[in-house]
Design a protein around this motif. Structure first.
Motif, short mmCIF file in Angstrom:
data_model
loop_
_atom_site.label_atom_id
_atom_site.label_comp_id
_atom_site.label_asym_id
_atom_site.label_seq_id
_atom_site.Cartn_x
_atom_site.Cartn_y
_atom_site.Cartn_z
N ARG A 263 64.17 19.75 -27.42
CA ARG A 263 64.74 20.88 -28.16
C ARG A 263 65.39 21.87 -27.21
O ARG A 263 66.50 22.37 -27.46
N PHE A 264 64.69 22.20 -26.12
CA PHE A 264 65.21 23.19 -25.20
C PHE A 264 66.46 22.67 -24.49
O PHE A 264 67.42 23.42 -24.30
N SER A 265 66.44 21.39 -24.12
CA SER A 265 67.62 20.83 -23.47
C SER A 265 68.79 20.77 -24.44
O SER A 265 69.95 20.94 -24.05
N GLN A 266 68.49 20.54 -25.75
CA GLN A 266 69.57 20.56 -26.75
C GLN A 266 70.19 21.94 -26.81
O GLN A 266 71.42 22.09 -26.83
N PHE A 267 69.34 22.98 -26.84
CA PHE A 267 69.87 24.34 -26.91
C PHE A 267 70.72 24.65 -25.68
O PHE A 267 71.83 25.18 -25.80
N LEU A 268 70.21 24.30 -24.50
CA LEU A 268 70.96 24.59 -23.28
C LEU A 268 72.24 23.76 -23.20
O LEU A 268 73.24 24.21 -22.66
N THR A 269 72.20 22.54 -23.74
CA THR A 269 73.42 21.73 -23.79
C THR A 269 74.47 22.40 -24.66
O THR A 269 75.66 22.44 -24.31
N LEU A 270 74.04 22.94 -25.80
CA LEU A 270 74.98 23.63 -26.68
C LEU A 270 75.51 24.90 -26.02
O LEU A 270 76.68 25.25 -26.19
N VAL A 271 74.64 25.58 -25.27
CA VAL A 271 75.12 26.76 -24.52
C VAL A 271 76.14 26.34 -23.48
O VAL A 271 77.18 26.98 -23.29
N GLY A 272 75.85 25.22 -22.78
CA GLY A 272 76.81 24.70 -21.80
C GLY A 272 78.12 24.30 -22.46
O GLY A 272 79.21 24.52 -21.90
N LEU A 273 78.03 23.73 -23.66
CA LEU A 273 79.25 23.37 -24.39
C LEU A 273 80.03 24.62 -24.77
O LEU A 273 81.27 24.62 -24.74
N THR A 274 79.31 25.68 -25.14
CA THR A 274 79.97 26.95 -25.42
C THR A 274 80.71 27.45 -24.19
O THR A 274 81.85 27.92 -24.28
#
Length: 849
Positions: A263-274
């Motif tokens: 879950r946390f890596s998903q959130f950080l991946t989405l932040v990185g995508l942002t």
């Protein structure tokens, strides 16, 4: 469609033109590298942890298979089955109160009792190093114990001292340095205290209905395959369908940790995508500026008969080569992150993390980087393709309006859809990812509209007397203005920061402010039925103004919904926690006072029909349950099927006694159970609470007392650490915004230089120009901050009020800091870029006009 000959020619010209270096593309490269490094690095760290759990699964789990039972031990038949699989190690876990010898101080502990076979895998490291018999054995009627340093510090003890546990005395013979299967026991709010099973039994803590978890870890034959593990699990389920045990294997030693990491890596991946998408604006700016500088070259190519497709291919090749450089730098960052995380997380996570190269994670970052480059580069490249040579020779810049050919628009849109689809498909929680992507796209469109609105307002603003202000307003809406780029790039980064800051601030305010005011002072667990009346009398004497609430409590596992095994039921991630592990259960004649009926009817006080259950309304919706459905729970090794009589609104945030499931009293008639109680005393001081805790612990040593303030302090600390990590991740998006802002200024320097020289020639002073530029950046930054505040507040309100179901409050300090950050960034970076422009000599510039 280019022929192979034309493509080779375009490639040769592209490489020849790039001999001049990457000047003008540093921002482009930095934006791509930042996003790729964030996505690839975060996923590499996540996979390093997951791989560490997988590789050390036997040690982390304590065996090849782990069978867990609540409130009961295995039967003889079940024991025979387990020993038939291989060597078995028994352990038991429960919470209890440890007291110093004079009983002047006490603390909650996570008690773990083990047998002589522990550990089957790994090593229990203690200081001093002792055998099992020396560490936990009985000497002169006193059993041994071991604990980590935190327990020694909390009670002011040292190795060799004694403490009381239940009705027995234990000698602390060693300090625990490493507990191999710690992570498989789950997160604990209290220090560990390890004793032997014989010692736990002698303490008198194990009573009918006590909240105790028994774990049986099995070591299979050496070299047992995954197929053997699967077969053993299936046999256990088939032969003992009502055992109610939870079975885990070395293949999934720490499911909670693994899912949280995902879950946390998903959130950080989405932040990185942002960050990548924000950087995409910088890509578009860099491409436009580069094509503007290449205007004479493009005009020459077209004058010599080059087709638009040839020009497009030539510069697309260059852009992709430059993007590859950024991707390569980002991948180097990503490769380094697991090695850095291994050292940083060593003392935080009891999981062996090790550096390594993870091709899948790196490939994900690289693909995202190339796709974002294409999305933002195709449109300016498409425009360059169709501009005639005559226009290129006449025009001063690449400020043409309108859309390029449909094929380029469609291609960019298609790649954007692929990018979003890939991000959603690879996410742990696709619903959250979809909402995040949709919100980002919506914010992108709204920010474009905000930029256009700011320009529209500037264009229609009344004429002012101030020359500097008039110039600033004109710069906001003139062709080639910085307004759209600045609003778009800085707006996304600031919105993300505002959202996270407001969520973090509201959580901290709730945990440290409002929640303690509403929450009870104490939770009391494992009160025996034979003690409940005496316990209530003691509380009445010690806290006459306090409100005591007591309920019977059992633990059970949901086995089936409407006759379908839970393993075969598809539920969304937000509801899966109800089916994962054991849940607290109770029964009641009347509706709990902190709940209300949402649907259905409550049973009569003298009800004696089929078992009925009241289910929490929100959780029922997440599981797809309704009134009239059935569920099967396993309690004390017996399956009980009950029909849902009603759905109940539950106020989880009150921190009172709440249960997902409340059964009709006849359901568990005669079943042994303990009681759970809460005490609310709003006027109690710390001294009052300490005295009450000491009295309860001395009088009822088997009762576990949890002081809510201490638990909230731990939660508040965890929320603070998590908030810091999330804000640090979100800062990646803000850094990308700053890079794009700097890139936008650099791209506009040519036009701004011409403007400054002409104005200086006409009599404008440097002071006037600096004031004009400052006001321009100030107005754009203020507009961006206002949008970020509005959008961030809306997003944070939705998360807090609708997802977390907590009270929402606007935080003025976050608003003020957001405006300050926006203005400092826009004005500061703007003036840094402008200062060089103001120093340009007039003559060289005028000659090129």
């Amino acid at each position: 469609m280019l022929s192979s000959r034309d493509f080779r020619l375009a490639l040769r010209f592209a490489l020849r033109e790039m001999r001049g270096g990457l000047s003008g593309f540093l921002i482009f490269i930095a934006c791509i590298a930042l996003g790729v490094g964030a996505i690839g690095g975060v996923n590499s760290v996540a996979r390093a942890i997951t791989l560490g759990v997988s590789n050390q699964g036997q040690s982390l789990l304590g065996g090849d298979l782990r069978f867990e039972l609540n409130q009961r031990e295995v039967t003889e038949a079940e024991r025979g089955f387990l020993t038939g699989l291989g060597e078995v190690a028994d352990s038991a876990n429960m919470r209890s109160m440890a007291r110093v010898m004079d009983e002047t101080d006490q603390t909650l502990v996570e008690l773990k009792a083990v047998d002589q076979a522990y550990p089957l895998y790994g090593t229990l490291r203690t200081e001093p190093a002792l055998s099992h018999a020396d560490l936990f054995g009985e000497r002169n009627g006193v059993y041994g114990a071991a604990a980590p340093d935190i327990l020694f510090q909390r009670l002011g003890l040292k190795v060799g001292d004694s403490l009381k546990l239940g009705g027995s005395t234990f000698e602390l013979r060693a300090q625990i340095l490493e507990e191999p299967d710690l992570i498989s026991d789950g997160f604990g709010f209290a220090p560990r205290l390890m004793v032997s099973l014989d010692g736990m039994r002698a303490s008198g803590l194990i009573q009918p209905g006590s909240l105790i978890e028994h774990a049986y870890k099995v070591r299979l034959a050496q070299g047992a395959s995954e197929g053997a593990i699967t077969t053993a699990r299936e046999q256990a389920t088939q032969q003992f369908p009502q055992a109610g045990w939870s079975i885990r294997s070395r293949l999934n030693a720490a499911p909670s940790l693994s899912s949280n990491i995902e879950r946390f890596s998903q959130f950080l991946t989405l932040v990185g995508l942002t960050a990548l998408v924000v950087g995409g604006v910088g890509v578009a700016n860099a491409v436009r500026a580069y094509l503007d500088a290449k205007r004479p070259v493009i005009a020459t190519f077209k004058s010599l008969g080059a087709s638009g497709g040839f020009v497009f291919a030539l510069y697309l090749i260059q852009i992709l080569i430059i993007a590859a450089v950024g991707v390569a730098i980002g991948l180097l960052i990503a490769v380094a992150m697991p090695f850095a995380a291994s050292a940083a997380l060593q003392g935080v996570l009891p999981v062996p993390t090790q550096g390594g190269v993870y091709p899948g994670a790196l490939m994900l970052g690289a693909v995202f980087g190339i796709l974002v480059t294409l999305v933002f580069a195709l449109l300016p490249l498409g425009r360059a393709r169709d501009i005639p040579a005559t226009a290129l020779f006449r025009e001063m810049g690449f400020e043409q309006r309108g859309w390029p050919r449909l094929i380029y628009v469609a291609s960019a849109a298609g790649i954007a859809v692929v990018l979003a689809g890939l991000a959603i498909a690879l996410s742990f929680d696709r619903k959250v990812a979809t909402i995040f992507i949709a919100a980002m796209v919506f914010s992108f469109l709204v920010l474009r509209a905000v930029g256009a609105l700011v320009q529209w307002l500037a264009r229609r603003s009344p004429r002012v007397r101030s020359t500097a202000l008039r110039l600033a307003v004109g710069n906001i809406h003139r062709p080639g203005a910085l307004t759209p780029s600045v609003v778009l790039s800085l707006g996304l980064g600031l919105t993300l920061l505002v959202t996270l800051a407001l969520i973090d601030g509201n959580l901290r305010r709730e945990i440290s402010g409002n929640l303690p005011e509403r929450a009870p002072n104490f939770f009391f667990v494992d009160i025996q039925s034979s003690e409940i009346e005496d316990f209530s009398s003691l509380i009445s004497r010690e806290s006459p103004d306090g409100k005591l609430v007591r309920v019977p409590m059992l633990r059970g596992r949901i086995m089936a919904l409407n006759g379908v095994e839970v393993s075969k039921v598809q539920v969304p991630p937000e509801g899966a926690w109800v089916l994962r592990g054991d849940r607290g259960l109770t029964y009641a004649q009347n509706i709990p006072e902190n709940g209300s009926l949402a649907e259905g009817e409550w049973w009569p006080a003298d009800y004696s029909g089929e078992p009925l259950v009241s289910f929490a309304a929100q959780e029922a919706r997440e599981l797809g349950l309704k009134v009239g459905d059935t569920l099967t729970v396993n309690v004390l090794g017996r399956d009980v099927t009950a029909r849902i009589a009603n759905l109940r609104n539950v106020q989880w945030e009150s921190m009172g006694i709440n249960f997902v499931m409340v059964f009709s009293p006849n359901t568990f008639a005669g079943a042994p159970h303990a009681w759970l109680a809460t005490l609310l005393e709003s006027n109690a001081t710390n001294a009052d609470e300490a005295q009450l805790l000491n009295t309860v612990t001395r009088t009822f040593p088997g009762v576990t007392s949890v002081r809510v303030k201490e638990a909230l302090d731990i939660v508040n600390k965890l929320v603070g650490q998590l908030g810091t990590a999330i804000r640090a991740a979100a800062a990646v998006a803000l850094i990308a915004s700053v890079l794009v802002l700097a890139g936008a200024l650099a791209a506009g320097n040519r036009a701004r230089t011409h403007d400054a020289v002409v104005l200086k020639t006409l009599g404008a002073t440097r002071k006037t120009l600096i004031t004009a530029f400052s006001l321009e950046y100030l107005l754009i930054g203020l507009a961006t901050a206002i949008f970020a505040l509005f959008a961030g507040n809306t997003a944070a309100w939705f998360v807090i009020a609708n997802i977390m179901k907590l009270p929402w409050r606007f935080l003025p300090d976050v608003a003020a800091s957001t405006i300050l950050i926006a203005l400092v960034l826009t004005v500061g970076i703007g003036l840094i870029g402008t200062w060089r422009v103001l120093g340009q000599k007039a003559a060289p510039v005028l000659r090129t006009l």
